[in-house]
Design an enzyme around this catalytic site. Structure first.
Site, PDB file in Angstrom:
ATOM      1  N   CYS A  54       7.729  10.220  -5.772  1.00 27.27           N
ATOM      2  CA  CYS A  54       8.297  11.320  -4.978  1.00 27.27           C
ATOM      3  C   CYS A  54       9.461  10.926  -4.066  1.00 27.27           C
ATOM      4  O   CYS A  54      10.374  11.719  -3.848  1.00 27.27           O
ATOM      5  CB  CYS A  54       7.240  12.100  -4.199  1.00 27.27           C
ATOM      6  SG  CYS A  54       5.875  11.151  -3.542  1.00 27.27           S
ATOM      7  N   HIS A  84       7.689   0.448   2.201  1.00 32.23           N
ATOM      8  CA  HIS A  84       6.517  -0.358   1.841  1.00 32.23           C
ATOM      9  C   HIS A  84       6.112  -1.253   3.015  1.00 32.23           C
ATOM     10  O   HIS A  84       4.938  -1.403   3.335  1.00 32.23           O
ATOM     11  CB  HIS A  84       6.835  -1.263   0.644  1.00 32.23           C
ATOM     12  CG  HIS A  84       7.075  -0.532  -0.636  1.00 32.23           C
ATOM     13  ND1 HIS A  84       6.636   0.746  -0.855  1.00 32.23           N
ATOM     14  CD2 HIS A  84       7.709  -0.922  -1.789  1.00 32.23           C
ATOM     15  CE1 HIS A  84       6.998   1.115  -2.093  1.00 32.23           C
ATOM     16  NE2 HIS A  84       7.644   0.130  -2.663  1.00 32.23           N
ATOM     17  N   LEU A 142       0.854  -1.188   0.000  1.00 28.86           N
ATOM     18  CA  LEU A 142       0.000   0.000   0.000  1.00 28.86           C
ATOM     19  C   LEU A 142       0.891   1.239   0.000  1.00 28.86           C
ATOM     20  O   LEU A 142       2.021   1.197   0.482  1.00 28.86           O
ATOM     21  CB  LEU A 142      -0.893  -0.018   1.244  1.00 28.86           C
ATOM     22  CG  LEU A 142      -1.909  -1.175   1.207  1.00 28.86           C
ATOM     23  CD1 LEU A 142      -2.389  -1.519   2.608  1.00 28.86           C
ATOM     24  CD2 LEU A 142      -3.084  -0.811   0.304  1.00 28.86           C
ATOM     25  N   PHE A 161      16.774  30.446  16.396  1.00 22.49           N
ATOM     26  CA  PHE A 161      17.824  31.019  15.571  1.00 22.49           C
ATOM     27  C   PHE A 161      19.070  30.141  15.605  1.00 22.49           C
ATOM     28  O   PHE A 161      19.444  29.656  16.675  1.00 22.49           O
ATOM     29  CB  PHE A 161      18.158  32.415  16.105  1.00 22.49           C
ATOM     30  CG  PHE A 161      18.998  33.215  15.175  1.00 22.49           C
ATOM     31  CD1 PHE A 161      18.472  33.658  13.983  1.00 22.49           C
ATOM     32  CD2 PHE A 161      20.325  33.488  15.466  1.00 22.49           C
ATOM     33  CE1 PHE A 161      19.251  34.401  13.101  1.00 22.49           C
ATOM     34  CE2 PHE A 161      21.101  34.226  14.585  1.00 22.49           C
ATOM     35  CZ  PHE A 161      20.559  34.681  13.408  1.00 22.49           C
ATOM     36  N   CYS A 184       4.237   6.828  -4.960  1.00 26.95           N
ATOM     37  CA  CYS A 184       5.101   7.794  -4.259  1.00 26.95           C
ATOM     38  C   CYS A 184       6.342   7.135  -3.687  1.00 26.95           C
ATOM     39  O   CYS A 184       7.462   7.506  -4.031  1.00 26.95           O
ATOM     40  CB  CYS A 184       4.311   8.557  -3.190  1.00 26.95           C
ATOM     41  SG  CYS A 184       5.369   9.392  -1.994  1.00 26.95           S
TER      42      CYS A 184
END
Lengths: 524, 524
Positions: free
Chosen positions: A90, A140, A81, A502, A85
């Site tokens: 991606c 996966h 599933l 910062f 991607c």
């Protein structure tokens, strides 16, 4: 291959790494593997929906439906599933973009500190593709584990499925009925219809990962100038290869802010990318043995011929809508995208469509949210889904993030805008040692112009932030949250009083604070 | 050295790089340089405030006062504005942490891909310190340019100043009067009072940058276990040196979430850090020539003696309050911090104190905001400043960000909490290939346990996010904005419907969405 032999996994427990291995076996030996069936035989409720496709949209839609008390079934051709991607879309590009960033650093500091001498060194593309290919079954495994054990989804994997009608899907020789069908099979890479496009040596994002079987030579032709072309092309370039981007119109048109666009394109050129705009590949010639041998390119100055054995097609994607159009008669646009309303309903009753198959933005958040919204509608919620005003990102050798308007768009709309940027407007231009932050520190101290660029755009009258652009690293995650605030009307005054961590990659908080005290805002 | 010779810069214009060069000259030839005077002789208004110290607090407070229409003057001993942060405190450590992250990557992938063989290779510390030292005047130049040309601040730099009374400061042989004094001279590194602490070879964050004049040998002793010790220590370790952290109690106590703490300490150990807890350096012995020769350490198992030529003191900071206590009689706590109320007022009328001199949190946001709040109060605004519920971060070899509560604190307070984390709770532990994202991708595909750890903590009943912890890279900037939302009561349901920029370093949006549909929340 339709698999009639089922492995009923419903009463089994697999760890993540057991799933990992099992998926690996299925992918390596597709002929021998069985369909994976996780259906709860003790549940006699009708399915509220069958998700045709278990990618981002199908998996998230399923999870939400299940969480709301509904019963769902996913069918997917792959043994896992999560869809394309993590498999070939991606996630691999993120690995390649990471390598591009690291190689740019190594080349910039070649033979200094601990970096090797990179002069003329061409690094391996296939080795990195193989690193991905070897590792991709790990994620996966996590998603199968999560889907079954934590989200309690029902699914049939590792076998193709077929739509029968608007309530029925066939998979592994069985027919499954549901109150609704949610169609989300994704999209596939667009390919150029020119002579030679089918030669060995022509790749797209999918076939690069699935089929690359040799180490490309020292020249790469990249077709396209959008996200995919630039993301993959910068990786190829960073390996030390001559890389030519053949772009029909203009490169990186999606970067709508002119100054940000200029920064990015200048840096691409500075590290050595060749960008041929207004150009088209007209033919890819055979080397006599079925491989790419050379490429013919029509440019504004006439035809160019480039010897190469490697062409990358990076021109966007086609929705995989044909099956639903053929079987169910759902209406689609000319570009293949299935037409849906804001409930994700298609033209056919009880048939929804989600994810890339409904067209742009072909982004992860849209795939996932559209799946969830379809589920919510089926479960009786009154929803309206229209993805708009979303933040976005991409990679060159850098990470680039943006939200809202460009400076040009803001000036057009508001007349008076205030610009806060880094480096500031000054006579030395980019040749000053800021911005500095995550992953940009070595540049900041040695090659300042390479350390990034960033800009915040404020509508002067209302004092509201209306756009933000960032080139560097470490801002992408922030843009998710900043965008929510901007949509709610965040002002420079509010932003200036947040607590900064910062050195923060965006510098936006403290720069805003330096101007927030002014009644009449000024640039910085 | 008090400088009576002034360079009146008020009518001059210097570019950023001209400032850069000028500052460099001042620092290299302090005896020959003049005091830099930027006072507007045409302005006959009284100063609303003199900022004693032009660091983060003084510069931001000045900018805000000026923006609100007030007149201010900064006096600072250095030839630049911005204070210790860009000169020898937070900025250099960011460069060193960046190098640590890059070296961890290079060592993990030693002799693979384009990485050199790092086996037994010890890389140069001084070279990196020098890279910083050479480059630091660039940011200084930007801040002088910005302060003068963009923010229109008045200042006297490059000469020591002296408090005279609660309205008067003396600098460069002149006395300046103002309605108020805002005292913000910062803090200096705490040093251990043990025999040998003054030997050549003993450094703190300040002297490391200012004075390191040799390449340290292969063993480093780091004294302390908090932010400074770990940030510098991980850099030293990453260069390939045996690095021993001598910690009086426990390392990284500031990481209050147990699981996150465990992840960090385990990874520090895995790459080779030695952590000696419950231990103290009792003496540093001379090598006979005034250099560090060996270190005596009291451990729970008895005394250990370690040969080394390099000791780093990383034990926090002392507020530089003495001058104001002596001259003005302002009240201070036992730890030296000047006592202020929520208006930043000290015990002496018209004297404010800001920044590190008022004690913890000694963070940039507090320095800057306290300066701004003091200005706002002086300019007549009704303010109350109490820094609380702020996000925080630090580096090991990783970037670590956090906000709100630890899991333990949340369980204590709320009883029922929901945990969403990555990797998920599972039988394979960390040995699974997620999280993956910025700068962690190569680990995710090759050495999964090194790819980071993250956790979101939700009060189950209210569904509100109450804490977040992240180890990896690229989340720090996001935590600034996420923290604002959390303080306003962000729920898992709201978070789950934001638009993610995937792969997002935090994974929080999509993981929340997977659970947001549930009425009774469950872990993930």
């Amino acid at each position: 291959m339709d698999k009639q032999v089922l492995w009923d996994v419903n009463k089994e427990f697999l760890t993540i790494n057991e799933w990992h291995e099992y998926i690996e076996n299925c992918l390596e030996n597709p002929e021998d593997s069985k369909a994976i069936c996780n259906i709860n035989a003790d549940d006699d409720r009708e399915f509220d929906a069958i998700f045709f496709g278990g990618g981002a949209g199908g998996r998230f839609g399923s999870a939400y439906m299940r969480a709301m008390g509904g019963r769902q079934l996913i069918v997917d051709r792959w043994p896992f599933l999560g869809g394309s991607c993590p498999h070939n879309a991606c996630v691999p590009h993120h690995l390649f973009s990471e390598v591009a960033a690291e190689l740019m650093l190594a080349r910039t500091f070649s033979d200094q500190y601990w970096f090797p001498n990179m002069d003329g060194v061409v690094t391996n593309i296939k080795e990195i593709v193989d690193l991905f290919r070897r590792g991709r079954n790990g994620p996966h495994g996590i998603m199968n584990f999560q889907s079954k054990e934590q989200l309690r989804l029902e699914f049939i994997l590792n076998t193709p499925a077929r739509l029968i009608d608007n309530h029925t899907v066939e998979a592994a020789g069985q027919r499954f009925k549901a109150k609704n069908i949610i169609y989300g099979p994704g999209a596939s890479p667009y390919s150029l219809n020119i002579p030679g496009a089918d030669l060995h040596g022509v790749y797209d994002y999918e076939t690069l990962v699935e089929e690359l079987d040799y180490e490309p030579g020292n020249t790469v032709i990249v077709v396209g100038g959008g996200k995919t072309a630039v993301e993959y092309g910068c990786f190829f370039q960073a390996t030390g290869r001559r890389t030519i981007f053949v772009v029909r119109s203009k490169i990186l048109k999606l970067i709508r802010d002119g100054e940000t666009h200029g920064y990015l394109v200048d840096r691409m050129k500075e590290v050595g990318c060749e960008i041929w705009e207004g150009s088209e590949v007209t033919e890819i010639e055979d080397d006599g043995e079925g491989n790419v041998g050379r490429v013919l390119i029509k440019t504004p100055e006439g035809e160019e011929i480039v010897d190469t054995d490697f062409v990358f097609m990076g021109m966007g994607e086609n929705p995989r809508s044909q099956h639903a159009v053929d079987v169910l008669g759902v209406k689609a646009r000319n570009d293949g995208a299935i037409i849906v309303n804001d409930k994700l309903q298609t033209s056919v009753p009880n048939v929804y469509a989600i994810g890339d198959v409904i067209g742009g933005p072909m982004e992860m958040f849209k795939a996932r949210k559209s799946g969830v919204y379809a589920s919510r509608h089926i479960m009786g919620e009154d929803i309206s889904y229209t993805p708009k005003d979303f933040p976005d990102f991409m990679h060159t050798h850098y990470e680039v993030s943006w939200l809202g308007m460009s400076e040009e768009e803001a000036r057009e709309k508001y007349g008076k805008v205030t610009i806060i940027k880094m480096p500031p407007e000054n006579d030395d231009g980019l040749d000053v040692a800021l911005p500095a932050s995550d992953r940009m520190m070595m540049y900041a101290f040695a090659v300042p112009r390479m350390s990034g660029f960033q800009k915040l755009i404020i509508a002067s009258e209302s004092r509201k932030v209306v756009g933000a652009w960032h080139v560097g690293c470490g801002a992408k995650d922030a843009f998710q949250f900043l965008n929510v605030m901007v949509k709610k009307g965040l002002t420079i005054d509010e932003l200036g009083f947040f607590d900064e961590l910062f050195l923060n990659p965006t510098h936006f908080i403290q720069l805003s604070r330096l101007r927030a005290g002014l009644k009449q805002l000024e640039d910085l």
